[in-house]
Design an enzyme around this catalytic site. Sequence first.
Site, short mmCIF file in Angstrom:
data_model
loop_
_atom_site.label_atom_id
_atom_site.label_comp_id
_atom_site.label_asym_id
_atom_site.label_seq_id
_atom_site.Cartn_x
_atom_site.Cartn_y
_atom_site.Cartn_z
N HIS A 1 59.94 -40.95 10.71
CA HIS A 1 59.22 -42.81 10.21
C HIS A 1 58.11 -42.58 9.48
O HIS A 1 57.70 -43.27 8.51
CB HIS A 1 59.71 -43.64 10.75
CG HIS A 1 61.13 -43.22 10.94
ND1 HIS A 1 62.47 -42.77 11.61
CD2 HIS A 1 62.19 -44.50 11.17
CE1 HIS A 1 63.31 -43.65 11.99
NE2 HIS A 1 63.24 -44.68 11.48
N LYS B 1 69.55 -44.43 20.90
CA LYS B 1 69.44 -44.39 22.40
C LYS B 1 68.17 -45.42 22.79
O LYS B 1 67.32 -44.71 22.92
CB LYS B 1 69.90 -43.51 23.60
CG LYS B 1 68.61 -42.12 23.88
CD LYS B 1 67.96 -42.64 24.94
CE LYS B 1 67.08 -40.81 24.83
NZ LYS B 1 66.55 -41.44 25.72
#
Lengths: 188, 279
Positions: A37, A102
């Site tokens: 990222h 999650k």
Amino acid sequence: MEHRLETPIDKEKLKALRAGDMVYLSGTVYTARDAAHKRMMESIDKGEPLPFPLEGSVIYYVGPTPEAPGQVIGAAGPTTSGRMDAYSPRLLDLGQPVMIGKGLRSPAVIEAIVRNGAVYLAAMGGAGAVMSASVTNAEVICWEDLGCEAVRRLTVKDMPLTVAVDSYGGNIYESGPAAYLASLKGGK
Amino acid sequence: MRTITAQQISDAVAALCVRANKELPEDIVRAMRFAAAEEPWPLAKSTLGVLCENIDAAAERNLPVCQDTGLACVFAELGQDVHIEGDFTQAVNEGVRRGYAEGYLRKSVVCDPLRRVNTGDNSPAAITVELVPGDELKLTVIPKGFGSENMSRLAMLKPADGVEGVKRFVVETVQAAGSNPCPPIVVGVGIGGTFDKAAALAKHALLRPIDQPNADPYYAALEKELLEAINALGTGPQGFGGRTTALGLNIETMPTHVAGLPVAVNISCHVTRRASVVL
């Protein structure tokens, strides 16, 4: 409710999803964690091409274990999504519609989800063996030097996921525990 | 005096790294199956069912239970009558390298906390050595995942905060962790000592099977009370809601200063792994 989703993602279809629904996803999924990222942000800043197109694509926050001979992929459950919160709104604003991970997301990410009609899906945390069973092909496509954090292109079939945050901001991490606690008070 | 070689230590550590990552301890598996059977909330029950399936799938397909195969925390209880032939630390790290390569486990360690380059072999381990009487060496490997490690906390409470302060801090820590540490979790609590010892005690608490209460009835009762308080939070498996937020909670303590009450909470996930061998 159960839904089937295929890639590339059509945002119109995301409108039917509600927090807590099950989704079975088939198609192409790109893996990216913290380090990937960070590099994607640097690429965007410099106007350089990204490892994969953002529009219509699914990002899965996962760093699988290496595949043993004869395996497509090793264990491949999700990592904690909150570490990607600093980057996700920018990707969503550039058209990226579905994130898989999650755990909790920041208010800024949830706002970006609603603003863009995106969704955040939860894979089963810690279920590395079960999650890997839906992966039929895996290849590293970029930043191999990142090891387990390299960007991979996965082909998945009926990957079992839960809608964690829907395109209206509905959030299973709030509504799920609240509903359970309310059921106790209701004497059920 | 008994001699144990560096080679024996490396072989043992390598085997423990692989075993710990592929087979969960019996007490954890039992607790998971029990929770799946007893959970009253439907979504939580089906979630626990999938997590139990995952334990079986890992065994059948020879996969790690979780893809975060952890930072290898290695605990050595070293008999003071043992002579180690070779370099102990190097032997442990060599074992970690081999285990993580041969077991196809993930390499999740960076060589520097800020410059962050992956070491590529999951070394080095976090090693804790305790000297004990005797001529044996007990090695335990806990591969510690960081989804749960990241949600751990430490507080230097005041003595006036007392047991109520400790309870509040533990429950607040678990509540704040929410879905992030992959509930149902296992909670290690360290109370007393110094700043550093409290954290070490909390990690050490994860070494004890969760069906084995603290030997001191006062702390055994506190373990039970805290576990019940955590399972009243409603977080549930994966944070989707439900009763089963934690499978177990262990407390370890030590004497502390008149002016202090250190408390550390080390959180572990439903994939709480440990494997031991005695050389």
